[in-house]
Design an enzyme around this catalytic site. Structure first.
Site, PDB file in Angstrom:
ATOM      1  N   LYS A 209      71.803 -55.768 -55.504  1.00  0.00           N
ATOM      2  CA  LYS A 209      72.215 -54.400 -55.853  1.00  0.00           C
ATOM      3  C   LYS A 209      71.006 -53.502 -56.105  1.00  0.00           C
ATOM      4  O   LYS A 209      71.134 -52.283 -56.131  1.00  0.00           O
ATOM      5  CB  LYS A 209      73.149 -54.427 -57.063  1.00  0.00           C
ATOM      6  CG  LYS A 209      74.550 -54.897 -56.691  1.00  0.00           C
ATOM      7  CD  LYS A 209      75.521 -54.794 -57.839  1.00  0.00           C
ATOM      8  CE  LYS A 209      76.916 -55.208 -57.380  1.00  0.00           C
ATOM      9  NZ  LYS A 209      77.849 -55.293 -58.514  1.00  0.00           N
ATOM     10  N   ASP A 289      82.559 -65.272 -61.597  1.00  0.00           N
ATOM     11  CA  ASP A 289      82.304 -63.833 -61.607  1.00  0.00           C
ATOM     12  C   ASP A 289      83.609 -63.061 -61.790  1.00  0.00           C
ATOM     13  O   ASP A 289      83.692 -62.137 -62.613  1.00  0.00           O
ATOM     14  CB  ASP A 289      81.643 -63.468 -60.261  1.00  0.00           C
ATOM     15  CG  ASP A 289      80.930 -62.141 -60.307  1.00  0.00           C
ATOM     16  OD1 ASP A 289      80.515 -61.715 -61.412  1.00  0.00           O
ATOM     17  OD2 ASP A 289      80.762 -61.524 -59.239  1.00  0.00           O
TER      18      ASP A 289
HETATM   19 FE   LIG Z   1      78.409 -59.139 -55.978  1.00  0.00          FE
HETATM   20 FE   LIG Z   2      78.825 -60.237 -61.342  1.00  0.00          FE
END
Ligand SMILES: [Fe+2]
Ligand SMILES: [Fe+2]
Length: 351
Positions: A209, A289
């Site tokens: 990211k 996640d």
């Molecule tokens: Fe991701």
């Molecule tokens: Fe994450």
């Protein structure tokens, strides 16, 4: 002549044998100092560096043997040989037990003296080299494994922290999902080592990211299709950042970064992989996640209850999630909830 003059100390309270030995050795190129008792020998040893001490033990009243014992226990880089009578078995055995490297027996020929001395010095040289290698190995063991591993982990933590600044995810999210990932890895039968690598590698899942533009990463509303395509690139960017290393940790991190948005039925991204084609680490991180995302508050949603979160994830069984891994996780939800309780978001969390 010798390339390097080795300094030898001869201790002989009688004088004759010592002088004869000294003459042989000096002729052969050694540097010799002769003293007549243990006291003088100790003074010499305190003031000068010697390679070898030669003690006539038969002609002393025991001081010389004590000296040999003291010298060998206190001067680890010093070799010792004794001079004694051929039949002095007790003295020879005692000297050997104290660690003496050899024995010159009277009457001696010059060749015997040189043979015993050069052997003792050679053995001393080998011992010193071994000691030095051991010291280097100890240093390597310390720096090479523990330090490098911890340095590696620190680098990764800092990298993840850099990614956190570019994301709305909190440090607690990273820690919880790392623990959930280790839990599922353990339940799936991975070795202790693999579990630890999993624990350390899973926080890297969103490191890509860093390469996603702010306008997309921090967009408050829904992403357009085009923006979502750019967002998806974080998997490949993360892979590019982490791949190519010899480190197992980074290799696993790279696999996780690339595969954590793949789905079991093949509908995920970036490669549309299905079932076993998705690396197991990616399948595990997907569960960890999503569970954390569902059960915690985010800027775009309140936290769902654990029941609702499990229900949503169960709907994704064999679609989004590996069914066997999901079953393991849900069967051990109590442990997951202990992890969740131990790592709550703080008040200033940005979620
Ligand atoms: Fe991701
Ligand atoms: Fe994450």
């Amino acid at each position: 002549m010798l390339d390097v003059v080795e300094k030898l100390l001869i201790v002989d309270n009688n004088g004759t044998a010592g002088t004869a030995i000294c003459d042989v050795l000096v002729d052969a190129g050694y540097g010799c100092t002769t003293v007549s008792n243990a006291l003088e020998a100790r003074q010499q040893l305190a003031e000068h560096a010697f390679a070898l001490i030669i003690c006539d033990v038969a002609s002393s009243n025991g001081d010389a043997m004590n000296l040999v014992a003291d010298v060998l226990s206190g001067h680890t880089s010093l070799a010792a040989i004794i001079v004694t009578e051929l039949d002095a078995e007790g003295a020879i055995e005692s000297a050997r037990a104290h660690g003496a490297y050899g024995c010159i027996t009277r009457p001696f020929a010059p060749g015997q003296v040189l043979f015993v001395v050069s052997n003792a010095l050679y053995r001393r040289q080998l011992e010193l080299e071994i000691q030095s290698m051991r010291a280097q190995n100890d240093a390597l063991d310390f720096t090479g494994s523990d330090r490098v591993l911890s340095a590696e982990q620190e680098t990764i933590q800092r990298l993840c922290r850099a990614a956190e600044f570019r994301d709305n995810e909190t440090a607690q999210h990273i820690q919880r999902m790392s623990e959930y990932s280790a839990l599922v890895a353990k339940l799936a039968g991975m070795s202790r080592y693999e579990v630890e690598v999993m624990r350390a590698a899973s926080p890297m899942h969103d490191v890509g990211k860093i390469g996603v533009p702010d306008s997309i990463l921090f967009k408050p509303g829904k992403l357009t299709d085009e923006e979502f395509e750019l967002m998806k690139l974080h998997t490949q960017i993360g892979y590019r950042i982490l791949s190519g290393s010899e480190s197992e940790l980074l290799q696993m991190g790279a696999r996780i970064a690339l595969s954590h948005h793949e789905k079991f039925d093949g509908s995920g991204y970036p490669n549309g992989l299905a079932t076993d084609a998705i690396p197991v680490e990616g399948r595990i991180v997907a569960i960890a996640d999503v569970f954390d995302a569902l059960t915690t508050k985010r800027c775009y949603k309140e936290a769902f209850s654990v029941e609702k979160s499990v229900s949503i994830m169960s709907e994704g069984r064999a679609k989004h999630f590996d069914p066997q891994l999901l079953d393991l996780f849900i069967d051990n939800l109590d442990t997951a909830l202990e992890i969740k309780a131990s790592l709550p978001d703080t008040d200033n969390s940005n979620n």
